[in-house]
Design a protein around this motif. Structure first.
Motif, PDB file in Angstrom:
ATOM      1  N   ASN A 259       0.394   3.721  -4.423  1.00 30.43           N
ATOM      2  CA  ASN A 259      -0.659   3.962  -3.437  1.00 30.43           C
ATOM      3  C   ASN A 259      -0.746   2.821  -2.429  1.00 30.43           C
ATOM      4  O   ASN A 259      -0.976   3.046  -1.241  1.00 30.43           O
ATOM      5  CB  ASN A 259      -2.014   4.141  -4.126  1.00 30.43           C
ATOM      6  N   LYS A 260      -0.548   1.616  -2.909  1.00 32.03           N
ATOM      7  CA  LYS A 260      -0.569   0.448  -2.023  1.00 32.03           C
ATOM      8  C   LYS A 260       0.545   0.537  -0.994  1.00 32.03           C
ATOM      9  O   LYS A 260       0.318   0.381   0.215  1.00 32.03           O
ATOM     10  CB  LYS A 260      -0.439  -0.841  -2.845  1.00 32.03           C
ATOM     11  N   LEU A 261       1.740   0.806  -1.444  1.00 32.02           N
ATOM     12  CA  LEU A 261       2.888   0.895  -0.539  1.00 32.02           C
ATOM     13  C   LEU A 261       2.715   2.041   0.456  1.00 32.02           C
ATOM     14  O   LEU A 261       3.050   1.911   1.643  1.00 32.02           O
ATOM     15  CB  LEU A 261       4.172   1.075  -1.348  1.00 32.02           C
ATOM     16  N   ALA A 262       2.165   3.164  -0.016  1.00 30.90           N
ATOM     17  CA  ALA A 262       1.959   4.324   0.857  1.00 30.90           C
ATOM     18  C   ALA A 262       0.924   4.024   1.936  1.00 30.90           C
ATOM     19  O   ALA A 262       1.104   4.392   3.113  1.00 30.90           O
ATOM     20  CB  ALA A 262       1.531   5.533   0.029  1.00 30.90           C
ATOM     21  N   LEU A 263      -0.162   3.347   1.568  1.00 33.05           N
ATOM     22  CA  LEU A 263      -1.206   3.048   2.547  1.00 33.05           C
ATOM     23  C   LEU A 263      -0.740   1.976   3.536  1.00 33.05           C
ATOM     24  O   LEU A 263      -1.058   2.043   4.730  1.00 33.05           O
ATOM     25  CB  LEU A 263      -2.490   2.598   1.849  1.00 33.05           C
ATOM     26  N   GLN A 264       0.005   1.003   3.048  1.00 37.03           N
ATOM     27  CA  GLN A 264       0.571   0.006   3.962  1.00 37.03           C
ATOM     28  C   GLN A 264       1.403   0.692   5.044  1.00 37.03           C
ATOM     29  O   GLN A 264       1.275   0.383   6.240  1.00 37.03           O
ATOM     30  CB  GLN A 264       1.436  -0.999   3.191  1.00 37.03           C
ATOM     31  N   ALA A 265       2.227   1.620   4.628  1.00 36.25           N
ATOM     32  CA  ALA A 265       3.084   2.340   5.583  1.00 36.25           C
ATOM     33  C   ALA A 265       2.233   3.192   6.534  1.00 36.25           C
ATOM     34  O   ALA A 265       2.477   3.212   7.756  1.00 36.25           O
ATOM     35  CB  ALA A 265       4.077   3.220   4.836  1.00 36.25           C
ATOM     36  N   GLU A 266       1.232   3.863   5.985  1.00 38.16           N
ATOM     37  CA  GLU A 266       0.386   4.744   6.797  1.00 38.16           C
ATOM     38  C   GLU A 266      -0.389   3.979   7.862  1.00 38.16           C
ATOM     39  O   GLU A 266      -0.566   4.466   8.986  1.00 38.16           O
ATOM     40  CB  GLU A 266      -0.598   5.478   5.869  1.00 38.16           C
ATOM     41  N   LEU A 267      -0.821   2.766   7.531  1.00 37.59           N
ATOM     42  CA  LEU A 267      -1.667   2.004   8.447  1.00 37.59           C
ATOM     43  C   LEU A 267      -0.893   0.990   9.293  1.00 37.59           C
ATOM     44  O   LEU A 267      -1.491   0.236  10.059  1.00 37.59           O
ATOM     45  CB  LEU A 267      -2.770   1.288   7.659  1.00 37.59           C
ATOM     46  N   GLY A 268       0.415   0.965   9.156  1.00 37.09           N
ATOM     47  CA  GLY A 268       1.217   0.073   9.985  1.00 37.09           C
ATOM     48  C   GLY A 268       1.240  -1.362   9.529  1.00 37.09           C
ATOM     49  O   GLY A 268       1.492  -2.282  10.324  1.00 37.09           O
ATOM     50  N   LYS A 275       2.594  -8.659  -1.084  1.00 43.29           N
ATOM     51  CA  LYS A 275       1.581  -9.140  -0.132  1.00 43.29           C
ATOM     52  C   LYS A 275       0.205  -8.675  -0.603  1.00 43.29           C
ATOM     53  O   LYS A 275      -0.027  -7.474  -0.785  1.00 43.29           O
ATOM     54  CB  LYS A 275       1.858  -8.611   1.270  1.00 43.29           C
ATOM     55  N   PRO A 276      -0.727  -9.595  -0.813  1.00 44.10           N
ATOM     56  CA  PRO A 276      -2.055  -9.190  -1.298  1.00 44.10           C
ATOM     57  C   PRO A 276      -2.795  -8.348  -0.262  1.00 44.10           C
ATOM     58  O   PRO A 276      -2.816  -8.676   0.929  1.00 44.10           O
ATOM     59  CB  PRO A 276      -2.766 -10.518  -1.545  1.00 44.10           C
ATOM     60  N   LEU A 277      -3.391  -7.257  -0.735  1.00 46.92           N
ATOM     61  CA  LEU A 277      -4.127  -6.346   0.135  1.00 46.92           C
ATOM     62  C   LEU A 277      -5.607  -6.391  -0.254  1.00 46.92           C
ATOM     63  O   LEU A 277      -5.967  -6.120  -1.396  1.00 46.92           O
ATOM     64  CB  LEU A 277      -3.586  -4.921  -0.024  1.00 46.92           C
ATOM     65  N   LEU A 278      -6.460  -6.746   0.717  1.00 46.42           N
ATOM     66  CA  LEU A 278      -7.896  -6.885   0.477  1.00 46.42           C
ATOM     67  C   LEU A 278      -8.656  -5.870   1.326  1.00 46.42           C
ATOM     68  O   LEU A 278      -8.368  -5.701   2.512  1.00 46.42           O
ATOM     69  CB  LEU A 278      -8.379  -8.299   0.820  1.00 46.42           C
ATOM     70  N   ALA A 279      -9.637  -5.190   0.724  1.00 38.85           N
ATOM     71  CA  ALA A 279     -10.389  -4.138   1.402  1.00 38.85           C
ATOM     72  C   ALA A 279     -11.871  -4.481   1.477  1.00 38.85           C
ATOM     73  O   ALA A 279     -12.430  -5.121   0.575  1.00 38.85           O
ATOM     74  CB  ALA A 279     -10.198  -2.803   0.681  1.00 38.85           C
ATOM     75  N   PHE A 280     -12.492  -4.031   2.560  1.00 43.83           N
ATOM     76  CA  PHE A 280     -13.933  -4.176   2.771  1.00 43.83           C
ATOM     77  C   PHE A 280     -14.450  -2.807   3.204  1.00 43.83           C
ATOM     78  O   PHE A 280     -13.978  -2.248   4.202  1.00 43.83           O
ATOM     79  CB  PHE A 280     -14.196  -5.223   3.857  1.00 43.83           C
ATOM     80  N   SER A 352      -5.879  -1.173  -2.773  1.00 41.11           N
ATOM     81  CA  SER A 352      -6.147  -2.607  -2.610  1.00 41.11           C
ATOM     82  C   SER A 352      -6.020  -3.376  -3.919  1.00 41.11           C
ATOM     83  O   SER A 352      -6.268  -2.852  -5.006  1.00 41.11           O
ATOM     84  CB  SER A 352      -7.536  -2.821  -2.017  1.00 41.11           C
ATOM     85  N   ASP A 353      -5.660  -4.635  -3.759  1.00 40.68           N
ATOM     86  CA  ASP A 353      -5.628  -5.552  -4.905  1.00 40.68           C
ATOM     87  C   ASP A 353      -7.002  -6.150  -5.153  1.00 40.68           C
ATOM     88  O   ASP A 353      -7.392  -6.400  -6.290  1.00 40.68           O
ATOM     89  CB  ASP A 353      -4.618  -6.675  -4.645  1.00 40.68           C
ATOM     90  N   PHE A 354      -7.744  -6.383  -4.040  1.00 36.17           N
ATOM     91  CA  PHE A 354      -9.056  -7.016  -4.119  1.00 36.17           C
ATOM     92  C   PHE A 354     -10.046  -6.288  -3.219  1.00 36.17           C
ATOM     93  O   PHE A 354      -9.676  -5.715  -2.192  1.00 36.17           O
ATOM     94  CB  PHE A 354      -8.971  -8.492  -3.708  1.00 36.17           C
ATOM     95  N   PHE A 355     -11.321  -6.339  -3.631  1.00 37.50           N
ATOM     96  CA  PHE A 355     -12.378  -5.675  -2.876  1.00 37.50           C
ATOM     97  C   PHE A 355     -13.416  -6.710  -2.476  1.00 37.50           C
ATOM     98  O   PHE A 355     -13.995  -7.399  -3.322  1.00 37.50           O
ATOM     99  CB  PHE A 355     -13.025  -4.569  -3.714  1.00 37.50           C
ATOM    100  N   LEU A 356     -13.667  -6.829  -1.181  1.00 36.53           N
ATOM    101  CA  LEU A 356     -14.531  -7.876  -0.644  1.00 36.53           C
ATOM    102  C   LEU A 356     -15.973  -7.408  -0.507  1.00 36.53           C
ATOM    103  O   LEU A 356     -16.249  -6.394   0.137  1.00 36.53           O
ATOM    104  CB  LEU A 356     -14.005  -8.320   0.718  1.00 36.53           C
ATOM    105  N   MET A 357     -16.909  -8.163  -1.075  1.00 35.03           N
ATOM    106  CA  MET A 357     -18.327  -7.813  -0.996  1.00 35.03           C
ATOM    107  C   MET A 357     -19.174  -9.091  -0.976  1.00 35.03           C
ATOM    108  O   MET A 357     -19.889  -9.404  -1.929  1.00 35.03           O
ATOM    109  CB  MET A 357     -18.719  -6.930  -2.170  1.00 35.03           C
ATOM    110  N   PRO A 358     -19.119  -9.823   0.148  1.00 34.20           N
ATOM    111  CA  PRO A 358     -19.838 -11.100   0.234  1.00 34.20           C
ATOM    112  C   PRO A 358     -21.269 -10.957   0.738  1.00 34.20           C
ATOM    113  O   PRO A 358     -21.741 -11.750   1.556  1.00 34.20           O
ATOM    114  CB  PRO A 358     -18.978 -11.874   1.230  1.00 34.20           C
ATOM    115  N   SER A 359     -21.993  -9.951   0.263  1.00 37.00           N
ATOM    116  CA  SER A 359     -23.320  -9.619   0.787  1.00 37.00           C
ATOM    117  C   SER A 359     -24.291 -10.792   0.678  1.00 37.00           C
ATOM    118  O   SER A 359     -24.298 -11.522  -0.315  1.00 37.00           O
ATOM    119  CB  SER A 359     -23.901  -8.430   0.027  1.00 37.00           C
TER     120      SER A 359
END
Length: 454
Positions: A259-268, A275-280, A352-359
């Motif tokens: 899923n990570k590789l597919a989304l990387q390709a989809e989003l350019g 490569k670490p992928l972080l989502a917000f 994503s590998d990590f999910f960002l939530m610095p509220s």
């Protein structure tokens, strides 16, 4: 009374999927299902917003009441929470016709009508509620009308207790014209008050998090509890989620990498599992900690780890401009999507590998739980529900609300990602095994209901 099924009448301005703006909609669309399964006779009432497309049948026509000596006529339509037999009563009146949910002007007028109409509806139904469960400031207005109904309809309301749930203390609904703060009315008039996490219940008693209501809340502290929200674990399940390309489970995480590789390709983005992928994923508002993302943070983490960042959310134009400047500087590493998109959100949890939530503050938070279901490790500011759900066994947290602390914490996570894959794998498995279903919350609400009606 406890030998009979508890009867609960639920008032919230949102209930997914009929009407949803934020987390309250998710709660109102899920918790009643768990309470119903526990044997509670629960019913909901919503304004019949013009945006509601769910089929509904006319139940009652021409009900009458008065507000400020003005006669009001309204109709009631009946539908159910999808997939259940739980009744949802839709209050139809011209005031709600053009609304999606929250009015930009005269919100007090809109929700006062809904609140009193809901109590009027109860008398017409012949439903005798043990508990009136009110959510956030719009529903708190019902407490202003309840004494009148207790006097006029003692057979219906004499034994009714009020539970007032605060989902976000900062949204108080203050009306300057009428000098009325519905949040204060709910706090003062309810029999019991609860917030949506134990830590937040303690935090709001302090000046730092009390939003100028801490003194009023301290007077009610003996009747204040915190019950952690849950999530719909059937909807948020990587085993069968139709929104993601590859399904997977905690026993086999190969699908997560795909899923990570597919989304990387989809989003350019550069397609590389190393490569670490972080989502917000959040509303773009002052609460969500967006200002903690800085040039130095991105400079350091992108140069050192070639980290990739994806931001998804809609909201304040100020934060859209703020994030856009980083995209212009790092177009290969940062992507932003200024919209609400459930499908993309779930793709992000899965990829994503990590999910960002610095509220800055977080009464409960749901997305960190959703992310953990998919094995995305949360990086959070340790407040409210984030403190109650994220520890070092499942993610990373920081105590001081500063850009430096956020940067250091992300740096620690990315260092583990690059050099300690065993640590990451263990955290990922622990996160996916956490039980965030609504059953636990339902049990706690059931006990609180019982305590209130004894």
């Amino acid at each position: 009374m406890l030998n009979k099924p508890l009867k609960v009448f639920w008032l919230s301005a949102e209930a997914a999927p009929l009407a949803k703006v934020g987390g309250l909609g998710d709660v109102a669309g899920s918790l009643p299902k768990a309470l119903h399964k526990a044997g509670i006779d629960i019913r909901l009432a919503l304004p019949y917003y013009g945006s509601i497309k769910t089929p509904a049948k006319l139940l009652l026509k021409g009900l009458r009441m008065s507000i400020a000596k003005k006669s009001i006529v309204f109709d009631v339509y009946l539908t159910t929470l999808p997939g259940t037999k739980i009744p949802v009563y839709l209050i139809k009146h011209p005031l709600f016709r053009d609304l999606e949910v929250y009015a930009k002007i005269d919100a007090l007028k809109h929700f006062s009508l809904w609140a009193k109409a809901s109590l009027t509806l109860i008398t017409a139904l012949g439903f005798i509620p043990d508990i009136l469960h009110l959510h956030d400031w719009p529903a708190a207005l019902a407490t202003c009308f309840l004494p009148e109904f207790k006097e006029d309809y003692p057979a219906v309301f004499a034994g009714t207790k009020v539970l007032y749930t605060i989902h976000n203390l900062a949204n108080q609904g203050y009306d300057k014209k009428n000098n009325l703060n519905p949040m204060i009315e709910g706090i003062r008039r309810a029999d019991y008050i609860n917030t949506v996490s134990p830590t937040y219940a303690r935090e709001i008693l302090t000046k730092k998090y009390g939003v100028r209501l801490e003194k009023i809340l301290l007077k009610r502290r003996q009747n204040l509890v915190g019950i952690l929200n849950g999530i719909d674990t059937d909807l948020f399940n990587p085993k069968n989620d139709s929104n993601i390309k590859y399904n997977y489970s905690v026993k086999n995480l190969v699908g997560k990498t795909k899923n990570k590789l597919a989304l990387q390709a989809e989003l350019g983005l550069a397609v590389d599992k190393q490569k670490p992928l972080l989502a917000f994923v959040a509303r773009l508002s002052w609460q969500k900690g967006i200002e903690l993302f800085s040039d130095s943070l991105f400079d350091n983490l992108i140069i050192k780890y070639d980290a990739q960042f994806i931001f998804l959310g809609d909201g304040d134009s100020k934060y859209k401009k703020y994030l856009s400047k980083f995209v212009r500087k790092y177009p290969r590493n940062i992507k932003v999507f200024f919209k609400l998109d459930l499908s993309l959100a779930q793709k992000l949890y899965a990829a994503s590998d990590f999910f960002l939530m610095p509220s800055q503050f977080e009464p409960c938070g749901l997305t960190q739980m959703m992310a953990m279901r998919y094995g995305s490790l949360p990086i959070v500011h340790s407040v409210g529900g984030l403190k109650d759900t994220v520890n070092s066994s499942v993610g990373y947290s920081f105590k001081n609300y500063t850009a430096v602390d956020l940067s250091k914490t992300i740096g620690k996570a990315l260092k583990d990602f690059s050099s300690n894959p065993v640590v990451i794998q263990k955290k990922r498995q622990n996160a996916m095994k956490k039980n965030f279903s609504w059953q636990s919350a339902a049990r706690q609400y059931f006990k609180l209901y019982q305590k209130m009606v004894k």
